[in-house]
Design a protein around this motif. Structure first.
Motif, short mmCIF file in Angstrom:
data_model
loop_
_atom_site.label_atom_id
_atom_site.label_comp_id
_atom_site.label_asym_id
_atom_site.label_seq_id
_atom_site.Cartn_x
_atom_site.Cartn_y
_atom_site.Cartn_z
N ARG A 24 3.70 2.71 -35.44
CA ARG A 24 4.33 3.46 -33.98
C ARG A 24 5.24 1.49 -32.77
O ARG A 24 6.52 2.20 -32.74
N TRP A 133 4.06 9.70 -33.71
CA TRP A 133 5.69 9.25 -33.65
C TRP A 133 7.14 10.26 -33.41
O TRP A 133 6.55 11.38 -33.47
N ARG A 136 12.95 9.61 -33.72
CA ARG A 136 13.63 8.29 -34.00
C ARG A 136 12.97 6.82 -34.67
O ARG A 136 13.39 6.33 -35.40
N ARG A 137 11.35 7.17 -34.75
CA ARG A 137 11.14 5.59 -34.68
C ARG A 137 10.47 6.08 -36.39
O ARG A 137 10.20 5.07 -37.08
N GLU A 140 13.70 5.35 -37.48
CA GLU A 140 13.50 3.70 -37.78
C GLU A 140 12.99 2.71 -39.73
O GLU A 140 13.40 2.05 -40.01
#
Length: 221
Positions: A24, A133, A136-137, A140
Motif C-alpha cells: 500500500r 488500498w 488511486r493506489r 498507480e
C-alpha cells in the motif's frame, strides 16, 4: 495432517495481508512475471512513477480499454464477466472480464496463466487490495507493474521504449497504443501497430474522450 493444513492456511492469510499492507505504501520490487523473464534470459526494465507523474490520458486509456467501470465496482465487474461468458460460449476469440483490480492482484502477487486455483487466489487478493488500498493506489500499481513489452514493465518504460520520452507527456494516440498492448504485451507492437492492434488502439483513443467527458476517472482526480 489437518493441524498442518490449518497452520499453512493461517500462514498464507497472514503473509498475504502483510504483503498487501506493505505494498500500500512501498512499490512492489519484483513480480513472478518479471522472474519468468529473468529465467528466460531476458533483462527486465522498469521505472516506478507516481500516478501524479503519469499523463491523465494514460489513465483514461487504461480505463477505456480495460475497465470502464473501474471507479464504481468493488473489484469485480459482474456485468463484464457475464458478457464475457456469453461471448465465449458462442466460440471464437476467448475474452475475459477481468477488472484492473483483478489484473493488479494477478500481476503483483501471482503468476500469468489460467486455472481455477490461480483465479481463486486472484479473487482473494482482489478483495484485499480493494479493502486496503484506494482506487488511486490500485491504478498507480497497475500502471507500474503491467507488462508493456517483452521485458518491459510499467507505462514509463513502455513510453520510453516506444516513443522515446516518459509517461508524463503522452498524447492520446501514444497512450492508446500502450493500452492496446496491455492484454498481450509479448505479441503486440506499441509503435506502428498493424491489424487488430491498430484498430484496437484507435478504438481506445476514441474512448479517452468518453472517459473524460463522462467522468469515468473521477475516483482518481
Amino acid at each position: 495432517m489437518v493441524g498442518w493444513l490449518v497452520k499453512l492456511v493461517v500462514a498464507f492469510v497472514l503473509l498475504s495481508l502483510l504483503l498487501v499492507l506493505v505494498f500500500r505504501f512501498v512499490p512492489p520490487p519484483f513480480t513472478l512475471t518479471m522472474l519468468g523473464d529473468v529465467f528466460a534470459g531476458r533483462s527486465v526494465t522498469k521505472t516506478w512513477k507516481p500516478l501524479s507523474a503519469i499523463d491523465p490520458d494514460m489513465v483514461r486509456a487504461a480505463i477505456g480499454g480495460e475497465d470502464s467501470r473501474f471507479c464504481t465496482h468493488s473489484g469485480f465487474d459482474y456485468q463484464a464477466i457475464g458478457a464475457a461468458v456469453v461471448r465465449n460460449a458462442k466460440g471464437g476469440r476467448i475474452r475475459g472480464g477481468s477488472t484492473i483490480s483483478q489484473q493488479t492482484a494477478k500481476n503483483v502477487f501471482l503468476w500469468q496463466g489460467g486455472g481455477y486455483f490461480r483465479k481463486g487466489l486472484e479473487a482473494w487478493f482482489t478483495l484485499l487490495i480493494e479493502t486496503a488500498w484506494d482506487k488511486r493506489r490500485i491504478m498507480e500499481v497497475y500502471l507500474n507493474v503491467a507488462e508493456t513489452g517483452i521485458g518491459t514493465y510499467g507505462v514509463e518504460q513502455g513510453a520510453r521504449r516506444y516513443f522515446k520520452h516518459g509517461a508524463g507527456t503522452l498524447s492520446e494516440r501514444e497512450a492508446a497504443q500502450i493500452a492496446a498492448v496491455l492484454p498481450l504485451p509479448k505479441k503486440r507492437a506499441g509503435v506502428s501497430p498493424t491489424g487488430f492492434t491498430r484498430r484496437y488502439a484507435r478504438s481506445i483513443q476514441s474512448r479517452i474522450g468518453v472517459v473524460r467527458r463522462e467522468g469515468l476517472d473521477s475516483c482518481l482526480r
